[in-house]
Scaffold this motif. Structure first.
Motif, PDB file in Angstrom:
ATOM      1  N   ASN A   1     -52.476  36.376  -1.917  1.00 13.68           N
ATOM      2  CA  ASN A   1     -53.377  35.422  -2.700  1.00 13.68           C
ATOM      3  C   ASN A   1     -52.964  35.408  -4.253  1.00 13.68           C
ATOM      4  O   ASN A   1     -53.185  34.392  -4.820  1.00 13.68           O
ATOM      5  N   ASN A   2     -52.679  36.579  -4.756  1.00 14.29           N
ATOM      6  CA  ASN A   2     -52.111  36.636  -6.337  1.00 14.29           C
ATOM      7  C   ASN A   2     -50.772  37.165  -6.634  1.00 14.29           C
ATOM      8  O   ASN A   2     -50.608  38.259  -6.836  1.00 14.29           O
ATOM      9  N   PRO A   3     -49.719  36.626  -6.255  1.00 14.24           N
ATOM     10  CA  PRO A   3     -48.327  37.030  -6.246  1.00 14.24           C
ATOM     11  C   PRO A   3     -47.943  37.640  -7.598  1.00 14.24           C
ATOM     12  O   PRO A   3     -47.179  38.438  -7.707  1.00 14.24           O
ATOM     13  N   SER A   4     -48.573  37.096  -8.823  1.00  9.43           N
ATOM     14  CA  SER A   4     -48.202  37.742  -9.758  1.00  9.43           C
ATOM     15  C   SER A   4     -48.852  39.128 -10.379  1.00  9.43           C
ATOM     16  O   SER A   4     -48.494  39.835 -11.225  1.00  9.43           O
ATOM     17  N   VAL A   5     -49.931  39.708  -9.406  1.00 10.84           N
ATOM     18  CA  VAL A   5     -50.643  40.895  -9.782  1.00 10.84           C
ATOM     19  C   VAL A   5     -49.404  41.975  -9.078  1.00 10.84           C
ATOM     20  O   VAL A   5     -48.766  41.793  -8.085  1.00 10.84           O
ATOM     21  N   GLN A   6     -49.375  42.807 -10.125  1.00 15.59           N
ATOM     22  CA  GLN A   6     -48.312  43.976  -9.828  1.00 15.59           C
ATOM     23  C   GLN A   6     -49.359  45.178  -9.114  1.00 15.59           C
ATOM     24  O   GLN A   6     -50.384  45.582  -9.740  1.00 15.59           O
TER      25      GLN A   6
ATOM     26  N   THR B   1     -52.943  45.586  -0.352  1.00 14.12           N
ATOM     27  CA  THR B   1     -52.082  45.230  -1.062  1.00 14.12           C
ATOM     28  C   THR B   1     -51.284  43.759  -0.582  1.00 14.12           C
ATOM     29  O   THR B   1     -51.066  42.854  -1.235  1.00 14.12           O
ATOM     30  N   LYS B   2     -51.073  43.667   0.701  1.00 15.19           N
ATOM     31  CA  LYS B   2     -50.436  42.512   1.412  1.00 15.19           C
ATOM     32  C   LYS B   2     -51.441  41.386   1.181  1.00 15.19           C
ATOM     33  O   LYS B   2     -50.939  40.223   0.759  1.00 15.19           O
TER      34      LYS B   2
ATOM     35  N   GLN C   1     -59.380  39.086  -6.993  1.00  9.17           N
ATOM     36  CA  GLN C   1     -59.739  37.587  -7.145  1.00  9.17           C
ATOM     37  C   GLN C   1     -60.540  37.172  -8.266  1.00  9.17           C
ATOM     38  O   GLN C   1     -60.240  36.407  -9.061  1.00  9.17           O
ATOM     39  N   GLU C   2     -61.826  37.937  -8.381  1.00 10.26           N
ATOM     40  CA  GLU C   2     -62.832  37.807  -9.314  1.00 10.26           C
ATOM     41  C   GLU C   2     -62.095  38.179 -10.988  1.00 10.26           C
ATOM     42  O   GLU C   2     -62.560  37.629 -11.831  1.00 10.26           O
TER      43      GLU C   2
END
Length: 216
Positions: free
Chosen positions: A76-81, A70-71, A48-49
């Motif tokens: 919270n951040n769908p674009s993070v791979q 991961t879930k 998040q930060e």
């Protein structure tokens, strides 16, 4: 000031593993290590930060494991791979991790340059699975659900190639169709299978006997 590269967060509860990964990745042009975490809860907070593009995620950690982290991160951040980097190949870890949204699953026996390449690949929307994991998935054949029954023959062809790890361009070249057509097929497949990304589509294909070599 140097141009920013792919922002990477390294998550592992072993300090020497983190140090080794970070030391190598910092030498890779195009990769910018923005932080490190020793556990799942810290990883969720730092995701998040720091807004990383890619997270290298260990699985077995105190307080919150890599699957749970991961879930939550993907919610919270769908674009993070997320690339799982672990020594575990058991079903009880592989399937939950991929279903939680991980874009890749690599073993810690992977070479450093393979890890770096995986970071570049997932940042471009590809899924990366260790060859041992690919073989394991091909060996698992569960009874099919009805979701894939609406796939057209061409969509099944595309799904088989997705499960084989091919990129959109490689699928286009293999099937002799345009890249835009491939993207349309991929979008339709994700929608019909009710999955979020290519990795989950590949897992679905292997689990339901739809991948190459799984026909029955």
């Amino acid at each position: 000031m140097a141009e920013a590269g792919i922002r990477v967060l390294v998550v592992d509860d072993h300090e020497m593993v983190r140090l080794g990964l970070i030391t190598y990745l910092q030498t890779e042009p195009g990769i910018d290590v923005v932080g490190e975490a020793a556990g799942g809860q810290e990883a969720v907070r730092l995701a998040q930060e720091l807004a990383p593009d890619v997270i290298l995620m260990d699985l077995v950690m105190p307080e919150m494991d890599g699957v749970a982290a991961t879930k939550e991160i993907k919610e919270n951040n769908p674009s993070v791979q997320v690339i799982v980097l672990t020594s575990f190949v058991e079903d009880s870890w592989v399937f939950p991790a991929l279903e939680a949204g991980a874009a890749g699953y690599l073993l810690k026996t992977a070479r450093a340059e393979e890890i770096a390449q995986a970071i570049f690949s997932v940042s471009q929307g590809q899924s990366i699975l260790d060859p041992e994991i690919m073989e394991m998935l091909k060996g698992r054949n569960h009874r099919p659900r009805a979701l894939h029954q609406d796939l057209t023959e061409r969509e099944r062809d595309v799904l088989r190639l997705i499960a084989d790890g091919l990129s959109n361009q490689e699928i286009a070249d293999t099937l002799h169709i345009g890249i835009k057509t491939v993207k349309t097929h991929v979008s339709n497949i994700l929608d019909k299978l009710q999955v979020k990304d290519r990795t989950q589509a590949a897992v679905y294909a292997h689990r339901h006997g739809l991948a190459k070599g799984d026909d029955h």
